[in-house]
Design a protein around this motif. Structure first.
Motif, PDB file in Angstrom:
ATOM      1  N   SER A   1       0.821  -1.198   0.000  1.00 37.67           N
ATOM      2  CA  SER A   1       0.000   0.000   0.000  1.00 37.67           C
ATOM      3  C   SER A   1       0.862   1.257   0.000  1.00 37.67           C
ATOM      4  CB  SER A   1      -0.928  -0.001   1.222  1.00 37.67           C
ATOM      5  OG  SER A   1      -1.669   1.191   1.310  1.00 37.67           O
ATOM      6  N   GLN A   2       1.955   1.239   0.747  1.00 38.52           N
ATOM      7  CA  GLN A   2       2.861   2.384   0.794  1.00 38.52           C
ATOM      8  C   GLN A   2       3.453   2.663  -0.583  1.00 38.52           C
ATOM      9  OE1 GLN A   2       5.664   1.246   3.790  1.00 38.52           O
ATOM     10  NE2 GLN A   2       4.227   1.506   5.477  1.00 38.52           N
ATOM     11  N   ASN A   3       3.885   1.615  -1.265  1.00 40.30           N
ATOM     12  CA  ASN A   3       4.474   1.790  -2.598  1.00 40.30           C
ATOM     13  C   ASN A   3       3.460   2.351  -3.587  1.00 40.30           C
ATOM     14  OD1 ASN A   3       6.897   0.719  -1.633  1.00 40.30           O
ATOM     15  ND2 ASN A   3       6.394  -1.366  -2.272  1.00 40.30           N
ATOM     16  N   VAL A   4       2.229   1.825  -3.525  1.00 36.96           N
ATOM     17  CA  VAL A   4       1.181   2.304  -4.430  1.00 36.96           C
ATOM     18  C   VAL A   4       0.805   3.746  -4.096  1.00 36.96           C
ATOM     19  CG1 VAL A   4      -1.210   1.965  -5.154  1.00 36.96           C
ATOM     20  CG2 VAL A   4       0.281  -0.017  -4.849  1.00 36.96           C
ATOM     21  N   ALA A   5       0.791   4.083  -2.800  1.00 38.15           N
ATOM     22  CA  ALA A   5       0.448   5.443  -2.383  1.00 38.15           C
ATOM     23  C   ALA A   5       1.441   6.454  -2.950  1.00 38.15           C
ATOM     24  CB  ALA A   5       0.413   5.533  -0.858  1.00 38.15           C
ATOM     25  N   VAL A   6       2.717   6.095  -2.979  1.00 37.94           N
ATOM     26  CA  VAL A   6       3.742   6.973  -3.562  1.00 37.94           C
ATOM     27  C   VAL A   6       3.452   7.184  -5.048  1.00 37.94           C
ATOM     28  CG1 VAL A   6       6.185   7.202  -4.130  1.00 37.94           C
ATOM     29  CG2 VAL A   6       5.498   6.336  -1.876  1.00 37.94           C
ATOM     30  N   ASP A   7       3.182   6.097  -5.766  1.00 37.56           N
ATOM     31  CA  ASP A   7       2.885   6.201  -7.201  1.00 37.56           C
ATOM     32  C   ASP A   7       1.651   7.071  -7.451  1.00 37.56           C
ATOM     33  OD1 ASP A   7       5.034   4.572  -7.750  1.00 37.56           O
ATOM     34  OD2 ASP A   7       3.833   2.741  -7.958  1.00 37.56           O
ATOM     35  N   ALA A   8       0.611   6.853  -6.640  1.00 34.64           N
ATOM     36  CA  ALA A   8      -0.629   7.621  -6.821  1.00 34.64           C
ATOM     37  C   ALA A   8      -0.392   9.106  -6.597  1.00 34.64           C
ATOM     38  CB  ALA A   8      -1.706   7.107  -5.871  1.00 34.64           C
ATOM     39  N   ALA A   9       0.385   9.449  -5.548  1.00 34.00           N
ATOM     40  CA  ALA A   9       0.660  10.859  -5.246  1.00 34.00           C
ATOM     41  C   ALA A   9       1.462  11.513  -6.364  1.00 34.00           C
ATOM     42  CB  ALA A   9       1.397  10.978  -3.919  1.00 34.00           C
ATOM     43  N   LEU A  10       2.504  10.823  -6.843  1.00 31.03           N
ATOM     44  CA  LEU A  10       3.339  11.398  -7.915  1.00 31.03           C
ATOM     45  C   LEU A  10       2.551  11.521  -9.219  1.00 31.03           C
ATOM     46  CD1 LEU A  10       6.795   9.694  -7.221  1.00 31.03           C
ATOM     47  CD2 LEU A  10       5.925  11.900  -6.432  1.00 31.03           C
ATOM     48  N   ASN A  11       1.679  10.566  -9.479  1.00 29.05           N
ATOM     49  CA  ASN A  11       0.822  10.666 -10.670  1.00 29.05           C
ATOM     50  C   ASN A  11      -0.107  11.880 -10.560  1.00 29.05           C
ATOM     51  OD1 ASN A  11       1.887   8.395 -11.896  1.00 29.05           O
ATOM     52  ND2 ASN A  11       0.341   7.005 -11.058  1.00 29.05           N
ATOM     53  N   ALA A  37      -2.809   2.858  -7.935  1.00 27.55           N
ATOM     54  CA  ALA A  37      -1.823   3.729  -8.577  1.00 27.55           C
ATOM     55  C   ALA A  37      -2.487   4.792  -9.453  1.00 27.55           C
ATOM     56  CB  ALA A  37      -0.847   2.895  -9.406  1.00 27.55           C
ATOM     57  N   ASP A  38      -3.675   4.479  -9.980  1.00 31.69           N
ATOM     58  CA  ASP A  38      -4.373   5.478 -10.807  1.00 31.69           C
ATOM     59  C   ASP A  38      -5.306   6.360  -9.984  1.00 31.69           C
ATOM     60  OD1 ASP A  38      -6.342   3.655 -10.235  1.00 31.69           O
ATOM     61  OD2 ASP A  38      -6.926   3.273 -12.319  1.00 31.69           O
ATOM     62  N   GLY A  39      -5.204   6.264  -8.650  1.00 29.92           N
ATOM     63  CA  GLY A  39      -5.912   7.196  -7.780  1.00 29.92           C
ATOM     64  C   GLY A  39      -7.303   6.820  -7.347  1.00 29.92           C
ATOM     65  N   LYS A  40      -7.727   5.577  -7.561  1.00 29.26           N
ATOM     66  CA  LYS A  40      -9.060   5.166  -7.118  1.00 29.26           C
ATOM     67  C   LYS A  40      -9.036   4.799  -5.635  1.00 29.26           C
ATOM     68  CE  LYS A  40     -10.502   3.488 -11.669  1.00 29.26           C
ATOM     69  NZ  LYS A  40     -10.863   2.293 -12.478  1.00 29.26           N
ATOM     70  N   VAL A  41     -10.057   5.251  -4.902  1.00 31.46           N
ATOM     71  CA  VAL A  41     -10.162   5.001  -3.468  1.00 31.46           C
ATOM     72  C   VAL A  41     -11.094   3.818  -3.235  1.00 31.46           C
ATOM     73  CG1 VAL A  41     -10.915   5.933  -1.244  1.00 31.46           C
ATOM     74  CG2 VAL A  41      -9.727   7.403  -2.891  1.00 31.46           C
ATOM     75  N   GLY A  42     -10.643   2.863  -2.425  1.00 30.44           N
ATOM     76  CA  GLY A  42     -11.435   1.673  -2.155  1.00 30.44           C
ATOM     77  C   GLY A  42     -11.915   1.593  -0.717  1.00 30.44           C
ATOM     78  N   ALA A  43     -12.994   0.828  -0.511  1.00 29.27           N
ATOM     79  CA  ALA A  43     -13.567   0.634   0.822  1.00 29.27           C
ATOM     80  C   ALA A  43     -12.660  -0.240   1.675  1.00 29.27           C
ATOM     81  CB  ALA A  43     -14.952   0.001   0.684  1.00 29.27           C
ATOM     82  N   VAL A  44     -12.833  -0.128   3.000  1.00 29.66           N
ATOM     83  CA  VAL A  44     -11.915  -0.822   3.909  1.00 29.66           C
ATOM     84  C   VAL A  44     -12.587  -1.607   5.019  1.00 29.66           C
ATOM     85  CG1 VAL A  44      -9.992   0.752   3.503  1.00 29.66           C
ATOM     86  CG2 VAL A  44     -11.684   1.305   5.251  1.00 29.66           C
ATOM     87  N   GLY A  45     -13.761  -1.212   5.475  1.00 24.92           N
ATOM     88  CA  GLY A  45     -14.407  -1.870   6.598  1.00 24.92           C
ATOM     89  C   GLY A  45     -14.052  -1.220   7.926  1.00 24.92           C
ATOM     90  N   GLY A  46     -14.922  -1.420   8.925  1.00 22.50           N
ATOM     91  CA  GLY A  46     -14.684  -0.875  10.249  1.00 22.50           C
ATOM     92  C   GLY A  46     -14.804   0.629  10.332  1.00 22.50           C
ATOM     93  N   VAL A  47     -15.509   1.237   9.379  1.00 17.97           N
ATOM     94  CA  VAL A  47     -15.552   2.702   9.299  1.00 17.97           C
ATOM     95  C   VAL A  47     -16.212   3.327  10.526  1.00 17.97           C
ATOM     96  CG1 VAL A  47     -16.637   4.607   8.053  1.00 17.97           C
ATOM     97  CG2 VAL A  47     -15.411   2.857   6.798  1.00 17.97           C
ATOM     98  N   SER A  48     -17.270   2.711  11.048  1.00 18.25           N
ATOM     99  CA  SER A  48     -17.947   3.310  12.204  1.00 18.25           C
ATOM    100  C   SER A  48     -17.028   3.396  13.414  1.00 18.25           C
ATOM    101  CB  SER A  48     -19.206   2.505  12.559  1.00 18.25           C
ATOM    102  OG  SER A  48     -18.871   1.181  12.943  1.00 18.25           O
ATOM    103  N   MET A  49     -16.123   2.424  13.574  1.00 20.68           N
ATOM    104  CA  MET A  49     -15.146   2.472  14.665  1.00 20.68           C
ATOM    105  C   MET A  49     -14.075   3.527  14.383  1.00 20.68           C
ATOM    106  SD  MET A  49     -16.122   0.140  16.876  1.00 20.68           S
ATOM    107  CE  MET A  49     -17.743   0.821  16.488  1.00 20.68           C
ATOM    108  N   LYS A  50     -13.721   3.689  13.115  1.00 16.76           N
ATOM    109  CA  LYS A  50     -12.669   4.642  12.760  1.00 16.76           C
ATOM    110  C   LYS A  50     -13.129   6.088  12.932  1.00 16.76           C
ATOM    111  CE  LYS A  50     -10.213   1.497   9.668  1.00 16.76           C
ATOM    112  NZ  LYS A  50      -9.744   1.204   8.299  1.00 16.76           N
ATOM    113  N   THR A  51     -14.407   6.366  12.687  1.00 15.88           N
ATOM    114  CA  THR A  51     -14.899   7.722  12.914  1.00 15.88           C
ATOM    115  C   THR A  51     -14.799   8.075  14.393  1.00 15.88           C
ATOM    116  OG1 THR A  51     -17.196   6.953  13.123  1.00 15.88           O
ATOM    117  CG2 THR A  51     -16.473   7.687  10.943  1.00 15.88           C
TER     118      THR A  51
END
Length: 262
Positions: free
Chosen positions: A124-134, A192-206
């Motif tokens: 995820s870290q590697n892809v995040a770098v690519d997405a940011a630079l793109n 890498a192309d900047g699409k955001v995906g779901a993750v689960g546990g969102v109610s706990m994260k808020t």
């Protein structure tokens, strides 16, 4: 010859199997996992004394505000979860009860799952770098970006790592901070192309975000309903589907433009 039972006696006899089943359920471990709000980490700052994002080979800018990635803490795949914990979790807003297979779909031991989650984070870290630079239209390899989140695993910090890199390199593109000086929290995987995906546990994260001072929460649009269901008072939800959309929403928030909502 059949003997007719009185109504009270018949009800008592019918209740015996039910009571037996409840007694067995109370003693038997159940295939559930109980989750609760976990730690948050400011990707613009330090985690356990070390910078989360380090950029070399390019000029960076000082930042104000915070971008806090969020986590949940869940009982392990071999935890002994009894009906008491399940009922307690169902009736508390700071707990969530989930099928164990939905949290640990790969099975395996706790050590294997931890290794798997750390590998997910690394990818995820590697892809995040690519997405940011793109997003910034900079060539990969033009600089070195390293990320250190300690032993936090999983891919759900991807969006916020990309946002952190963008803020450190470019801010809002007009000399200001992408955060506008706010404490922004959220979650979401990134491609890498900047699409955001779901993750689960969102109610706990808020809830973790609100506890740690966030006033805005970026949530994958597909999980808006879940986030809204347990949204703490004073926490603004902003749905996102892409990295560019998240950047635009934060700029609009600071500049008084139209900001999407759940």
């Amino acid at each position: 010859m059949l003997t007719r039972l009185s109504r009270p006696r018949a009800l008592a006899l019918c209740a015996l199997p039910v009571l037996a089943l409840l007694g067995t359920a109370a003693l038997a471990p159940l295939p559930f996992t109980v989750a609760q709000p976990g730690v948050t980490a400011d990707v613009l700052g330090k985690d356990r004394g070390k910078p989360v994002i380090t950029i070399t080979g390019a000029e960076t800018r000082p930042t104000d505000g915070q971008l806090r990635m969020t986590t949940i803490v869940a009982t392990g795949p071999t935890a002994d979860i009894r009906i008491g914990k399940v009922l307690d979790g169902w009736f508390r807003t700071d707990r969530a009860v989930m099928p164990r297979d939905s949290v640990y779909p790969t099975g395996g031991s706790e050590q294997e799952i931890e290794k798997h989650n750390l590998n997910d984070m690394k990818q995820s870290q590697n892809v995040a770098v690519d997405a940011a630079l793109n997003q910034l239209k900079r060539k990969p390899g033009s600089m070195r970006v390293t990320v250190d989140l300690g032993d936090i695993g999983g891919p759900s910090a991807g969006l916020f790592l990309s946002l952190g890199i963008i803020d450190k390199l470019d801010g809002d593109g007009r000399g200001g901070d992408l955060t506008g000086g706010r404490t922004i929290a959220g979650t979401g995987t990134i491609s890498a192309d900047g699409k955001v995906g779901a993750v689960g546990g969102v109610s706990m994260k808020t809830q973790a975000a609100h506890r740690d001072g966030a006033t805005v929460f970026l949530v994958p649009k597909a999980e808006c309903r879940e986030a809204e269901a347990e949204r703490p008072d004073g926490l603004r939800l902003i749905p996102v589907t892409t990295l560019s959309g998240a950047v635009d929403a934060l700029k609009a928030l600071e500049q008084g433009g139209k900001v999407p909502s759940c």
